[in-house]
Design a protein around this motif. Sequence first.
Motif, PDB file in Angstrom:
ATOM      1  N   GLU A  69      17.155  77.323 -27.115  1.00  0.00           N
ATOM      2  CA  GLU A  69      16.543  78.326 -26.244  1.00  0.00           C
ATOM      3  C   GLU A  69      17.159  78.315 -24.840  1.00  0.00           C
ATOM      4  O   GLU A  69      17.104  79.306 -24.126  1.00  0.00           O
ATOM      5  N   SER A  72      22.911  78.233 -26.333  1.00  0.00           N
ATOM      6  CA  SER A  72      23.181  78.247 -27.775  1.00  0.00           C
ATOM      7  C   SER A  72      24.662  78.123 -28.116  1.00  0.00           C
ATOM      8  O   SER A  72      25.014  77.997 -29.289  1.00  0.00           O
ATOM      9  N   ASP A  98      19.321  77.214 -34.257  1.00  0.00           N
ATOM     10  CA  ASP A  98      17.914  77.116 -33.897  1.00  0.00           C
ATOM     11  C   ASP A  98      17.122  76.343 -34.945  1.00  0.00           C
ATOM     12  O   ASP A  98      17.368  76.451 -36.131  1.00  0.00           O
ATOM     13  N   ASN A 102       9.254  75.312 -31.466  1.00  0.00           N
ATOM     14  CA  ASN A 102       8.358  75.840 -30.442  1.00  0.00           C
ATOM     15  C   ASN A 102       7.284  76.716 -31.077  1.00  0.00           C
ATOM     16  O   ASN A 102       7.609  77.724 -31.695  1.00  0.00           O
ATOM     17  N   PRO A 137       9.223  81.978 -28.615  1.00  0.00           N
ATOM     18  CA  PRO A 137      10.513  81.477 -28.140  1.00  0.00           C
ATOM     19  C   PRO A 137      11.574  81.490 -29.231  1.00  0.00           C
ATOM     20  O   PRO A 137      12.745  81.644 -28.960  1.00  0.00           O
ATOM     21  N   GLN A 138      11.156  81.331 -30.489  1.00  0.00           N
ATOM     22  CA  GLN A 138      12.119  81.323 -31.580  1.00  0.00           C
ATOM     23  C   GLN A 138      12.775  82.689 -31.726  1.00  0.00           C
ATOM     24  O   GLN A 138      13.968  82.796 -31.954  1.00  0.00           O
ATOM     25  N   ARG A 140      12.575  85.006 -29.326  1.00  0.00           N
ATOM     26  CA  ARG A 140      12.893  85.443 -27.963  1.00  0.00           C
ATOM     27  C   ARG A 140      12.351  86.839 -27.687  1.00  0.00           C
ATOM     28  O   ARG A 140      13.034  87.692 -27.129  1.00  0.00           O
TER      29      ARG A 140
END
Length: 148
Positions: A69, A72, A98, A102, A137-138, A140
């Motif tokens: 996050e 990357s 990823d 979160n 958050p994954q 975004r």
Amino acid sequence: FSQTVYNAILPENAPLDTVVVTVAATDADEGLNGDVTYELSRISETGRRVFALNHNTGEIKIIGPLDFEKESIYEMRVDAKDGYGLTSDSKVIIEISDVNDNPPEINLKSLTNPIPENVSPGTESNPLIRTFHYWSPQRRDQDTADFL
């Protein structure tokens, strides 16, 4: 160098001291002039806190925490230098994949619409609407859901 570009992909939860990639360069000279050492160049400060290069073997290892996050992809150059001081370089691209680490964040805003106790049966009142906003958050992104 055996490659002009080295690519690697690793998960953000890869343990410290993991070898990400090993760069390799050779020199046709003999003796000290044929000895090759490696050095990182054109690397971000964040990259310097996360990766380390073994100057003799060309191994790039993880030395700090990775966070998809926050960053990357890391790009850097590795310089190979022989005993005489001649250099060559190669590009290294490290992609961080990823990991679902979160949980989504939910912000609840509560509204009340009191109904008096003496209201006649069958009287319509305004429905109570609740709006949920959440951030993932994954993914975004954020989204909204309305409930009656």
